[in-house]
Design an enzyme around this catalytic site. Structure first.
Site, PDB file in Angstrom:
ATOM      1  N   ARG A  17       0.830  -1.199   0.000  1.00 58.76           N
ATOM      2  CA  ARG A  17       0.000   0.000   0.000  1.00 58.76           C
ATOM      3  C   ARG A  17       0.864   1.247   0.000  1.00 58.76           C
ATOM      4  NH1 ARG A  17      -4.509  -0.030   4.503  1.00 58.76           N
ATOM      5  NH2 ARG A  17      -4.826  -2.061   3.508  1.00 58.76           N
ATOM      6  N   SER A 111      -8.426   0.440   0.348  1.00 56.12           N
ATOM      7  CA  SER A 111      -9.214   0.160   1.548  1.00 56.12           C
ATOM      8  C   SER A 111      -9.835   1.439   2.111  1.00 56.12           C
ATOM      9  CB  SER A 111      -8.344  -0.553   2.588  1.00 56.12           C
ATOM     10  OG  SER A 111      -9.104  -1.006   3.671  1.00 56.12           O
ATOM     11  N   HIS A 112      -9.510   1.762   3.367  1.00 56.87           N
ATOM     12  CA  HIS A 112     -10.098   2.918   4.046  1.00 56.87           C
ATOM     13  C   HIS A 112      -9.171   4.127   4.026  1.00 56.87           C
ATOM     14  CE1 HIS A 112      -7.421   0.983   6.855  1.00 56.87           C
ATOM     15  NE2 HIS A 112      -7.380   2.097   7.552  1.00 56.87           N
ATOM     16  N   LYS A 121      -4.197  -6.327  -2.086  1.00 58.23           N
ATOM     17  CA  LYS A 121      -4.428  -7.383  -1.104  1.00 58.23           C
ATOM     18  C   LYS A 121      -4.374  -8.714  -1.839  1.00 58.23           C
ATOM     19  CE  LYS A 121      -7.337  -4.751   2.124  1.00 58.23           C
ATOM     20  NZ  LYS A 121      -8.679  -4.628   2.721  1.00 58.23           N
ATOM     21  N   ASP A 250     -16.384   0.415   4.457  1.00 59.09           N
ATOM     22  CA  ASP A 250     -15.197   1.132   4.016  1.00 59.09           C
ATOM     23  C   ASP A 250     -15.071   1.040   2.496  1.00 59.09           C
ATOM     24  OD1 ASP A 250     -14.364  -1.501   3.731  1.00 59.09           O
ATOM     25  OD2 ASP A 250     -12.358  -1.137   4.522  1.00 59.09           O
ATOM     26  N   ASP A 252     -13.435  -0.692   0.343  1.00 60.43           N
ATOM     27  CA  ASP A 252     -13.442  -1.966  -0.383  1.00 60.43           C
ATOM     28  C   ASP A 252     -14.366  -3.001   0.248  1.00 60.43           C
ATOM     29  OD1 ASP A 252     -11.707  -2.360   1.812  1.00 60.43           O
ATOM     30  OD2 ASP A 252     -10.584  -3.907   0.760  1.00 60.43           O
ATOM     31  N   ASP A 254     -14.760  -4.455   3.242  1.00 64.12           N
ATOM     32  CA  ASP A 254     -14.426  -5.524   4.188  1.00 64.12           C
ATOM     33  C   ASP A 254     -14.522  -5.079   5.641  1.00 64.12           C
ATOM     34  OD1 ASP A 254     -12.126  -3.978   4.390  1.00 64.12           O
ATOM     35  OD2 ASP A 254     -10.752  -5.550   3.727  1.00 64.12           O
ATOM     36  N   ARG A 255     -14.844  -3.801   5.885  1.00 63.44           N
ATOM     37  CA  ARG A 255     -15.056  -3.299   7.248  1.00 63.44           C
ATOM     38  C   ARG A 255     -16.498  -2.815   7.391  1.00 63.44           C
ATOM     39  NH1 ARG A 255     -10.217   0.186   9.754  1.00 63.44           N
ATOM     40  NH2 ARG A 255      -8.395  -0.874   8.887  1.00 63.44           N
ATOM     41  N   HIS A 337     -13.486  -5.399  10.867  1.00 65.87           N
ATOM     42  CA  HIS A 337     -13.325  -6.655  10.133  1.00 65.87           C
ATOM     43  C   HIS A 337     -13.995  -7.766  10.943  1.00 65.87           C
ATOM     44  CE1 HIS A 337     -10.391  -5.328   7.090  1.00 65.87           C
ATOM     45  NE2 HIS A 337      -9.896  -4.548   8.033  1.00 65.87           N
TER      46      HIS A 337
END
Length: 468
Positions: A17, A111-112, A121, A250, A252, A254-255, A337
């Site tokens: 990242r 992501s966030h 990822k 978030d 993507d 996943d949260r 998560h």
């Protein structure tokens, strides 16, 4: 053959990242593909799924990544724009009916993190690809130790099959009770938006959708549901339209974040307590894993419900790995998560978690608001983050640990330092995704919390650091 050197800051513990155009480039994406593809080939694989999120830089990075994978001789299945859990889904046995089985997957996502950030990822052979795997990826690129070939590429639309799987979370739940549910959904203009549109069209009940159009500028608010300010729109919709609760996601997907009917934020450890209450009725004595940032109330609650609480390292990759090691059917962390392995695949999927939250409230027979009302009250900080240079952050935690041990203090060292005192507990750890240190503390009283933070500040001052 000339190798490729990554900027040292982008090879993180859980993923790769960086800041696009500064520390992360198109050339990096090609090298990631070439190197990851080489690992896949070396482990006997031949096919990788690739997806990407809604950030402005994601399409060009995805294109370079695919070319790198092909150059390693790997065949690529492009699943297009979507949340990272859809990429994880593509690598499960459930996706075999859609295309030949893949051995790995790469999702282009920031992501966030801020809009100009991006990254990758990865999963390989059903397991997260992190830690030493990413170190090895950097070595392969640096040494140009690539496998060569000419892989093929084709596109696959798996959204419908993925949504089918999400809807399955309601199997066996009282259909009449589900019809009366009223839920708000805030996608934050992230990659989960189109899937939320398709999912809620198939769910019973009444659904209010916010910001489901994908926009990498994130014009309404940043897609990070762990920051209370980002939940303002959702809270307003829940209260104004008399919804049962709201969920947020978030960038993507996943949260998960959540708010109850009163507009109160339901934090990650509180959500996990609800999921545990639902699961442990049918699976007593099960291990439930939570990260080191979670409230002591959660661990006590899991035990009270007949489960076996296990504290573990923060991070989606370490938690997924610990679940496989222990056979735990449920895990979660403060960052939102959530991992279900009882009737799902064990990876972090906020969309699935949202449907499971609807199912849990119906099965338990209590609203999310009532479940929150029943929880003991504690005074706690959110995650207090402050910038520390990447090269300094881990060393700083080790220095604080050394001082604590020298003073004869018992320290939980699972991830950073977590110290229990008569006032409660405090935590100091280095983030594995950002150049920050994270502090969290919890007490039964405001005065106790103030004393805990004063101790943290004193420990930081002893190593020439200051929160701020």
């Amino acid at each position: 053959m000339t190798g490729h050197k990554f900027h040292p800051s982008i090879l993180r513990e859980y993923d790769i990242r960086g800041v696009f155009g500064e520390t992360l480039s198109v050339e990096d994406a090609h090298a990631v593909g070439r190197s990851f593809g080489s690992v896949v080939r070396q482990r006997g694989g031949s096919r990788v799924a690739v997806g990407y999120d809604g950030r402005l830089s994601s399409p060009v990075l995805e294109h370079a990544l695919v070319e790198g994978l092909q150059a390693s001789g790997v065949d690529v299945v492009r699943i297009g724009l979507g949340p990272s859990p859809m990429l994880y889904f593509a690598a499960t046995p459930a996706a075999k009916a859609l295309f030949p089985e893949v051995q790995g997957g790469v999702h282009v996502t920031g992501s966030h993190n801020p809009a100009n950030h991006n990254g990758f990822k990865m999963v390989l052979q059903g397991a997260p690809f992190f830690g030493s795997d990413i170190v090895n990826l950097g070595r392969i690129a640096d040494e140009a130790a690539w496998v060569s070939g000419n892989g093929g590429v084709f596109c696959a639309d798996i959204a419908e099959a993925y949504v089918d799987c999400l809807v399955g979370a309601l199997d066996g739940v009282d259909a009449e009770a589900l019809k009366s549910t009223r839920i708000g959904w805030d996608a934050g203009n992230g990659a989960a938006g189109p899937i939320i549109d398709a999912l809620t069209a198939r769910l019973p009940g009444y659904h209010v959708l916010l910001h489901t159009s994908v926009d990498g500028h994130f014009p309404n608010h940043h897609p990070d549901p762990t920051v209370e300010a980002n939940l303002t729109d959702l809270c307003a919709a829940v209260v104004e339209q008399c919804l049962d609760f709201g969920v947020a996601f978030d960038g993507d997907g996943d949260r998960i974040g959540a708010v109850d009917a009163k507009g109160r934020v339901i934090w990650g450890d509180q959500l996990l307590a609800i999921y545990a209450q639902d699961l442990l009725r049918d699976a007593p004595n099960s291990i439930v894993i939570a990260d080191v940032k979670a409230s002591s109330i959660l661990f006590e609650r899991i035990a009270e419900l007949g489960g076996k609480p296990l504290m573990w390292k923060t991070g989606h990759s370490p938690l997924k790995s610990k679940m496989k090691e222990t056979g735990a059917p449920l895990a979660g962390e403060m960052s939102g998560h959530m991992f279900f392995a009882d009737r799902y695949f064990g990876f972090d999927d906020a969309l699935y978690a949202a449907v499971r939250l609807i199912a849990a409230t119906v099965r338990i027979g209590m609203s999310l608001t009532a479940l929150r009302d029943a929880m003991p009250e504690r005074v706690a900080t959110p995650e207090l983050r402050f910038q520390v240079d990447e090269v300094r952050k881990f060393a700083a935690v080790e220095e604080v640990l050394g001082h604590l041990l020298a003073d004869g203090i018992i320290v939980n060292q699972i991830d950073g330092v977590r110290v229990e005192t008569p006032d409660g507990w405090w935590l100091l750890r280095a983030s594995n995704t950002q150049d920050v240190l994270v502090v969290r503390a919890e007490s039964k009283t405001d005065a106790g919390l103030a004393r805990l933070l004063a101790e943290v500040d004193a420990r930081l001052a002893a190593v020439d650091l200051k929160r701020g």
